[in-house]
Design a protein around this motif. Structure first.
Motif, PDB file in Angstrom:
ATOM      1  N   LEU A   1       0.835  -1.081   0.072  1.00  0.00           N
ATOM      2  CA  LEU A   1      -0.018   0.019  -0.071  1.00  0.00           C
ATOM      3  C   LEU A   1       0.808   1.282   0.125  1.00  0.00           C
ATOM      4  CD1 LEU A   1      -1.316  -2.100   2.443  1.00  0.00           C
ATOM      5  CD2 LEU A   1      -3.371  -0.206   1.884  1.00  0.00           C
ATOM      6  N   LEU A   2       0.435   2.320  -0.711  1.00  0.00           N
ATOM      7  CA  LEU A   2       1.142   3.580  -0.661  1.00  0.00           C
ATOM      8  C   LEU A   2       0.446   4.557   0.341  1.00  0.00           C
ATOM      9  CD1 LEU A   2       1.897   4.315  -4.234  1.00  0.00           C
ATOM     10  CD2 LEU A   2       3.242   3.320  -2.701  1.00  0.00           C
ATOM     11  N   THR A   3       1.238   5.320   1.215  1.00  0.00           N
ATOM     12  CA  THR A   3       0.436   6.269   2.045  1.00  0.00           C
ATOM     13  C   THR A   3       0.623   7.512   1.773  1.00  0.00           C
ATOM     14  OG1 THR A   3       1.371   4.827   4.000  1.00  0.00           O
ATOM     15  CG2 THR A   3       0.654   6.903   4.488  1.00  0.00           C
ATOM     16  N   LEU A   4      -0.686   7.986   1.512  1.00  0.00           N
ATOM     17  CA  LEU A   4      -0.733   9.389   1.150  1.00  0.00           C
ATOM     18  C   LEU A   4      -0.799  10.301   2.440  1.00  0.00           C
ATOM     19  CD1 LEU A   4      -0.615  11.321  -1.558  1.00  0.00           C
ATOM     20  CD2 LEU A   4      -3.129  10.973  -1.578  1.00  0.00           C
ATOM     21  N   ASN A   5       0.143  11.169   2.637  1.00  0.00           N
ATOM     22  CA  ASN A   5      -0.042  12.043   4.028  1.00  0.00           C
ATOM     23  C   ASN A   5      -0.541  13.274   3.353  1.00  0.00           C
ATOM     24  OD1 ASN A   5       1.362  10.613   6.269  1.00  0.00           O
ATOM     25  ND2 ASN A   5       3.000  10.506   4.783  1.00  0.00           N
ATOM     26  N   VAL A   6      -1.604  13.946   3.856  1.00  0.00           N
ATOM     27  CA  VAL A   6      -2.151  15.234   3.466  1.00  0.00           C
ATOM     28  C   VAL A   6      -2.167  16.029   4.566  1.00  0.00           C
ATOM     29  CG1 VAL A   6      -3.432  13.992   1.638  1.00  0.00           C
ATOM     30  CG2 VAL A   6      -4.448  14.341   3.724  1.00  0.00           C
ATOM     31  N   GLN A   7      -2.615  17.423   4.246  1.00  0.00           N
ATOM     32  CA  GLN A   7      -2.449  18.539   5.148  1.00  0.00           C
ATOM     33  C   GLN A   7      -3.858  18.773   6.233  1.00  0.00           C
ATOM     34  OE1 GLN A   7       0.098  20.770   5.759  1.00  0.00           O
ATOM     35  NE2 GLN A   7       1.163  19.191   4.544  1.00  0.00           N
ATOM     36  N   ASP A   8      -4.880  18.241   5.780  1.00  0.00           N
ATOM     37  CA  ASP A   8      -6.062  18.389   6.447  1.00  0.00           C
ATOM     38  C   ASP A   8      -7.097  17.522   6.060  1.00  0.00           C
ATOM     39  OD1 ASP A   8      -7.400  19.735   4.358  1.00  0.00           O
ATOM     40  OD2 ASP A   8      -6.444  21.731   4.871  1.00  0.00           O
TER      41      ASP A   8
ATOM     42  N   GLY B   1      -5.817  -1.609  -8.904  1.00  0.00           N
ATOM     43  CA  GLY B   1      -5.483  -2.540  -7.881  1.00  0.00           C
ATOM     44  C   GLY B   1      -4.541  -2.202  -6.719  1.00  0.00           C
ATOM     45  N   LEU B   2      -3.973  -0.752  -6.777  1.00  0.00           N
ATOM     46  CA  LEU B   2      -2.930  -0.498  -5.752  1.00  0.00           C
ATOM     47  C   LEU B   2      -3.497   0.112  -4.661  1.00  0.00           C
ATOM     48  CD1 LEU B   2      -0.140   0.126  -5.310  1.00  0.00           C
ATOM     49  CD2 LEU B   2      -0.515   2.380  -6.550  1.00  0.00           C
ATOM     50  N   GLY B   3      -3.072  -0.350  -3.525  1.00  0.00           N
ATOM     51  CA  GLY B   3      -3.806   0.120  -2.261  1.00  0.00           C
ATOM     52  C   GLY B   3      -3.021   1.345  -1.571  1.00  0.00           C
ATOM     53  N   TRP B   4      -4.090   2.144  -1.094  1.00  0.00           N
ATOM     54  CA  TRP B   4      -3.851   3.445  -0.638  1.00  0.00           C
ATOM     55  C   TRP B   4      -4.139   3.558   1.077  1.00  0.00           C
ATOM     56  CZ3 TRP B   4      -0.781   7.124  -3.285  1.00  0.00           C
ATOM     57  CH2 TRP B   4      -0.740   7.072  -4.853  1.00  0.00           C
ATOM     58  N   MET B   5      -3.425   4.295   1.723  1.00  0.00           N
ATOM     59  CA  MET B   5      -3.827   4.750   2.990  1.00  0.00           C
ATOM     60  C   MET B   5      -3.579   6.398   2.926  1.00  0.00           C
ATOM     61  SD  MET B   5      -2.101   2.017   5.707  1.00  0.00           S
ATOM     62  CE  MET B   5      -0.598   2.324   5.136  1.00  0.00           C
TER      63      MET B   5
END
Length: 139
Positions: free
Chosen positions: A83-90, A128-132
């Motif tokens: 899984l790829l982690t997408l860190n966002v601001q808010d 099919g790519l997992g994201w958090m």
């Protein structure tokens, strides 16, 4: 030392790049098709019809660069255990990016407030790519 993901989209790389550009603001940094290679592929290594597929690309997502390719086009894209982690601001940005990634995909954990984040959710996109998607930080 630096670890960098290299994703194989089995013939859908160009489509994936366009999707991530629209959905999460990714930017294409570099792209080479098999037909653009300065050295020809060894006889029989490239499947027929692969000439215009993407041999190598680099996509900037925020501060990170993800590498991607069409790979060998076996038509079986699986990203099991990754899984790829997408860190966002808010939370508002988390909702926008999460909903965009979920289009054509599947929500595995709805975006919600948790004990460790004001907004966290998990989704598997249409490739099919997992994201958090997460707003870092404790409540």
């Amino acid at each position: 030392m630096h670890v960098q993901p290299y994703l194989m989209f089995e013939g859908r790389c160009e489509e994936a790049i366009a999707f991530y550009t629209q959905a999460i603001g990714a930017q294409l940094q570099y792209q080479m098709r098999y037909s653009d290679s300065p050295e020809p592929m060894p006889e029989g290594q490239l499947k027929p019809g692969m000439e215009n597929k993407i041999m190598h690309s680099a996509i900037q997502i925020g501060d990170s660069v993800v590498l991607a390719s069409d790979g060998n086009c076996s038509n079986s894209t699986t990203f099991g255990g990754v899984l790829l982690t997408l860190n966002v601001q808010d939370a508002a940005e988390a909702e926008r990016k999460f909903n965009a990634l979920a289009q054509g995909g599947q929500v595995t954990m709805p975006l919600a407030q948790t004990f460790f984040s004001p907004a966290f959710g998990m989704v598997t996109d249409q490739f099919g790519l997992g994201w958090m998607v997460i707003v870092p930080g404790e409540m």
